[in-house]
Design an enzyme around this catalytic site. Structure first.
Site, PDB file in Angstrom:
ATOM      1  N   ARG A   1       0.828  -1.209   0.000  1.00  0.00           N
ATOM      2  CA  ARG A   1       0.000   0.000   0.000  1.00  0.00           C
ATOM      3  C   ARG A   1       0.864   1.261   0.000  1.00  0.00           C
ATOM      4  O   ARG A   1       1.887   1.328   0.660  1.00  0.00           O
ATOM      5  CB  ARG A   1      -0.924   0.022   1.218  1.00  0.00           C
ATOM      6  CG  ARG A   1      -1.739   1.317   1.266  1.00  0.00           C
ATOM      7  CD  ARG A   1      -2.971   1.176   2.062  1.00  0.00           C
ATOM      8  NE  ARG A   1      -2.749   1.234   3.493  1.00  0.00           N
ATOM      9  CZ  ARG A   1      -3.745   1.229   4.372  1.00  0.00           C
ATOM     10  NH1 ARG A   1      -4.995   1.147   3.953  1.00  0.00           N
ATOM     11  NH2 ARG A   1      -3.497   1.266   5.656  1.00  0.00           N
TER      12      ARG A   1
ATOM     13  N   ARG B   1       2.799   4.509   4.512  1.00  0.00           N
ATOM     14  CA  ARG B   1       2.363   4.899   5.856  1.00  0.00           C
ATOM     15  C   ARG B   1       3.262   4.253   6.900  1.00  0.00           C
ATOM     16  O   ARG B   1       3.599   3.080   6.781  1.00  0.00           O
ATOM     17  CB  ARG B   1       0.917   4.429   6.080  1.00  0.00           C
ATOM     18  CG  ARG B   1      -0.106   5.446   5.674  1.00  0.00           C
ATOM     19  CD  ARG B   1      -1.493   4.882   5.743  1.00  0.00           C
ATOM     20  NE  ARG B   1      -1.870   4.343   7.055  1.00  0.00           N
ATOM     21  CZ  ARG B   1      -3.101   4.005   7.386  1.00  0.00           C
ATOM     22  NH1 ARG B   1      -4.089   4.155   6.508  1.00  0.00           N
ATOM     23  NH2 ARG B   1      -3.376   3.516   8.567  1.00  0.00           N
TER      24      ARG B   1
HETATM   25  P1  AMP Z   1      -6.995   3.901   9.684  1.00  0.00           P
HETATM   26  O1  AMP Z   1      -6.472   4.844   8.647  1.00  0.00           O
HETATM   27  O2  AMP Z   1      -8.496   3.833   9.732  1.00  0.00           O
HETATM   28  O3  AMP Z   1      -6.347   2.527   9.600  1.00  0.00           O
HETATM   29  O4  AMP Z   1      -6.566   4.511  11.110  1.00  0.00           O
HETATM   30  C1  AMP Z   1      -5.209   4.709  11.455  1.00  0.00           C
HETATM   31  C2  AMP Z   1      -5.072   4.694  12.964  1.00  0.00           C
HETATM   32  O5  AMP Z   1      -5.850   5.753  13.551  1.00  0.00           O
HETATM   33  C3  AMP Z   1      -5.578   3.421  13.623  1.00  0.00           C
HETATM   34  O6  AMP Z   1      -4.596   2.395  13.610  1.00  0.00           O
HETATM   35  C4  AMP Z   1      -5.893   3.924  15.037  1.00  0.00           C
HETATM   36  O7  AMP Z   1      -4.701   4.060  15.799  1.00  0.00           O
HETATM   37  C5  AMP Z   1      -6.432   5.327  14.777  1.00  0.00           C
HETATM   38  N1  AMP Z   1      -7.905   5.319  14.612  1.00  0.00           N
HETATM   39  C6  AMP Z   1      -8.598   5.529  13.453  1.00  0.00           C
HETATM   40  N2  AMP Z   1      -9.925   5.439  13.658  1.00  0.00           N
HETATM   41  C7  AMP Z   1     -10.090   5.171  14.980  1.00  0.00           C
HETATM   42  C8  AMP Z   1     -11.208   4.945  15.819  1.00  0.00           C
HETATM   43  N3  AMP Z   1     -12.468   4.949  15.325  1.00  0.00           N
HETATM   44  N4  AMP Z   1     -10.997   4.711  17.129  1.00  0.00           N
HETATM   45  C9  AMP Z   1      -9.754   4.703  17.649  1.00  0.00           C
HETATM   46  N5  AMP Z   1      -8.629   4.878  16.924  1.00  0.00           N
HETATM   47  C10 AMP Z   1      -8.783   5.110  15.595  1.00  0.00           C
END
Ligand code: AMP
Length: 209
Positions: free
Chosen positions: A122, A152
């Site tokens: 990715r 990332r």
């Molecule tokens: P994502 O891009 O959705 O994979 O989010 C990246 C990171 O942000 C995750 O690994 C969490 O550490 C944090 N994160 C995103 N959405 C949430 C959520 N709804 N609740 C808690 N942490 C979140």
């Protein structure tokens, strides 16, 4: 149309969210994107959440829920939105119901092995934020806007494994939406276009209701 996209990290939620938002002209609300934006701009919120994200852990609910509530209060979300990455647990799902009326919770599902394979390839576009993959790049650049891409921090394999382990979507969130009669599941093993066809069948039914 108020949509929640559920599913493990790396299942293609972000990609499906982008396609839905483009087709239906809806704002894409991604908690991960909001956090990353704040981290790269070194804001107070960014400083608060960085250590959780770097460790592959969830950011505390009180922080995350407030962010989403604020964002959904913006005028552009009044007609609808696609919420990507929220809720990730039952307290978040219940909190969301207090400030939004969700039409459908669609789970984009994929097995762990395939997730690890996908996440290792990715990339994110630095210019337009498009989540992309090394197989989709054109001359090493974003296939959508030609921007430079980056990996990332939390897509390193050890963090991916931590995210999969610590962030498995709890069954009670699924049960919650099943009980409300608004849950749907789509297997994301196909191409993004084929997966979207399946997602779109679900969306068309909401539109015609
Ligand atoms: P994502 O891009 O959705 O994979 O989010 C990246 C990171 O942000 C995750 O690994 C969490 O550490 C944090 N994160 C995103 N959405 C949430 C959520 N709804 N609740 C808690 N942490 C979140």
């Amino acid at each position: 149309m108020k949509i929640v996209l559920l599913g493990p990290p790396g299942s293609g939620k972000g990609t499906q969210a982008n396609i839905i938002c483009e087709k239906y002209n809806l704002p894409h609300v991604s908690t991960g994107d909001i956090f990353r934006y704040n981290i790269s701009n070194n804001t107070t919120l960014g400083k608060k959440v960085k250590s959780y994200i770097d460790a592959g852990s969830l950011v505390p609910d009180e922080v995350t829920i407030e962010i989403v509530k604020d964002r959904l209060n913006n005028a552009d979300c009044k007609k609808g939105f696609v919420l990507d990455g929220f809720p990730r647990n039952l307290p978040q799902a219940k909190a969301l119901d207090e400030f939004a009326s969700i039409d459908k919770a669609i789970m984009i599902d994929l097995a762990d092995d395939e997730i690890i394979r996908r996440l290792s390839g990715r990339r994110m576009c630095k210019k337009c934020g498009n989540p992309t993959h090394i197989d989709w790049l054109v001359d090493g650049k974003c296939e959508k806007c030609g921007g430079e891409v980056t990996t990332r921090e939390d897509d390193r394999e050890e963090v991916v494994r931590a995210r999969l382990e610590k962030q498995k979507l709890p069954q009670d969130v699924i049960d919650y939406y099943v009980k409300k009669g608004i849950f749907a599941k789509v297997k994301a093993t196909d191409t993004k276009e084929k997966t979207f066809e399946k997602v779109n069948e679900i969306l068309k039914k909401i539109k015609s209701n």
